[in-house]
Enzyme design. Structure first.
Site, PDB file in Angstrom:
ATOM      1  CE  LYS A  11       0.825   1.444   4.390  1.00 55.72           C
ATOM      2  NZ  LYS A  11       1.509   2.721   4.713  1.00 55.72           N
ATOM      3  N   PRO A  95       9.957  -4.289   0.259  1.00 56.39           N
ATOM      4  CG  PRO A  95      11.160  -2.468  -0.555  1.00 56.39           C
ATOM      5  CD  PRO A  95       9.909  -3.255  -0.787  1.00 56.39           C
ATOM      6  CB  ALA A  98       9.816  -0.057   3.063  1.00 54.42           C
ATOM      7  N   GLY A  99       7.364   1.496   5.075  1.00 57.40           N
ATOM      8  CA  GLY A  99       6.194   2.358   4.927  1.00 57.40           C
ATOM      9  C   GLY A  99       5.234   1.893   3.860  1.00 57.40           C
ATOM     10  CG  LEU A 100       6.331   0.495   0.555  1.00 55.10           C
ATOM     11  CD1 LEU A 100       7.278  -0.221  -0.396  1.00 55.10           C
ATOM     12  CD2 LEU A 100       5.521   1.553  -0.196  1.00 55.10           C
ATOM     13  N   GLY A 101       3.528  -1.246   4.155  1.00 55.26           N
ATOM     14  CA  GLY A 101       2.543  -2.166   4.716  1.00 55.26           C
ATOM     15  C   GLY A 101       2.706  -3.610   4.309  1.00 55.26           C
ATOM     16  N   GLY A 103       4.082  -6.311   5.765  1.00 54.52           N
ATOM     17  CA  GLY A 103       3.716  -7.275   6.782  1.00 54.52           C
ATOM     18  C   GLY A 103       2.219  -7.294   7.060  1.00 54.52           C
ATOM     19  CB  SER A 104      -0.273  -4.577   7.437  1.00 55.51           C
ATOM     20  OG  SER A 104       0.291  -3.983   8.582  1.00 55.51           O
ATOM     21  CG  ASP A 137      -1.185   0.182   8.025  1.00 50.89           C
ATOM     22  OD1 ASP A 137      -1.962   1.136   8.215  1.00 50.89           O
ATOM     23  OD2 ASP A 137       0.024   0.324   7.803  1.00 50.89           O
TER      24      ASP A 137
END
Length: 301
Positions: A11, A95, A98-101, A103-104, A137
């Site tokens: 995301k 990554p 990284a602020g891309l969610g 793991g969520s 998230d």
């Protein structure tokens, strides 16, 4: 159906406003969330013994209850009383930290996939509620491909889908702690124009240029203090034709939103040559979560 192969998307945050601190210690936020087609791959194989196991291909990720994917499987098993187990393989491409969610999204799609594989029949709303126990998230990845998130980011309202848009992602090669970034936020108590409302209006209009001009992230100034490379990445994207550029989530990944794919492809080639130490990836916004689920069901065995 005994096996599923699921792409789990990343995301991006096109807007992120921090409104204040909540009594539970979290921050009150407003954010615009959008899925993109940069994906990890999660393979689920039903296990008759009731055992849960996980393998990952990333050396820094745990394979046990410390992993959100494992936690999602155990949570769903306990919640439903299912006697099924699962063998899971997680192949990482997004990554980490990284602020891309990433793991969520992995956890959310584990919940969705196991609901299918174990034939549990839980509704999307029930899966979202379970997801809240795993992270703020997680519910978004079970809601829609684009949404406005309020509260901790898990109170969601829909947005109309945009046509698939090219997005160039740049990561400087390090990860950041979301909790640490939020602890360092300095709240601005003066009344400000609601930029989320503005972005939402441009979504309704389908105005890509206006969306690009109004991207923002209240967490960016915190990260910039220690990592000026965030500003360098933004400038590089804007210089190569991005309609707008902003840090995603708690960073450090920066996104550039483009109106034309050819412009984005040209930017990708130039930036890869000019900044060999950066991870740079061209992706596309996803218009529909349901389409992704339907493809997984169609290809399942």
């Amino acid at each position: 159906m005994s096996r599923l192969e699921i792409p789990t998307p990343a995301k991006i945050n096109l807007g992120l406003a921090v409104r204040g601190r909540r009594p539970d210690g979290y921050h009150e936020i407003e954010t615009i969330l959008q899925l993109v087609d940069l994906t990890d791959r999660l393979i689920l194989e039903r296990e008759e013994t009731g055992q849960i196991s996980l393998e990952t291909d990333h050396p820094s990720l745990p394979n046990d209850e410390k992993n959100l994917v494992y936690q999602a499987a155990r949570l769903l098993q306990r919640h439903t009383g299912s006697s099924w187990g699962v063998r899971m393989q997680l192949q990482k491409h997004i990554p980490i930290g990284a602020g891309l969610g990433g793991g969520s999204g992995n956890a959310a799609f584990a919940l969705w996939g196991l609901n299918e594989l174990w034939e549990l029949g839980l509704t999307r709303e029930e899966l979202q509620e379970l997801g809240r126990a795993l992270g703020s998230d997680v519910p978004f990845f079970l809601f829609a491909a684009q949404a406005v998130g309020t509260g901790k980011g898990d109170a969601l309202s829909p947005l109309p889908p945009l046509p698939p848009l090219p997005v160039l992602l740049i990561n400087p090669g390090f990860s950041l702690s979301t909790a640490l970034i939020y602890r360092r936020v300095r709240l601005v108590l003066t009344k400000r124009e609601n930029r989320i409302t503005m972005l939402r209006r441009f979504f309704l209009m389908g105005d890509v240029e206006a969306i690009g001009r109004h991207l923002f992230n209240d967490l960016e100034t915190v990260v910039l203090e220690d990592h000026p490379v965030i500003g360098e990445m933004k400038e590089a994207l804007l210089a190569r034709g991005a309609e707008g550029a902003i840090m995603s989530g708690s960073g450090p990944t920066v996104l550039g939103l483009f109106a034309e794919r050819q412009t984005a492809q040209d930017a990708l080639l130039h930036l890869q040559q000019e900044h060999r130490g950066w991870w740079i990836h061209l992706t596309t916004t996803l218009p529909s979560l349901e389409d992704m689920w339907q493809r997984v069901r169609r290809d399942s065995t």
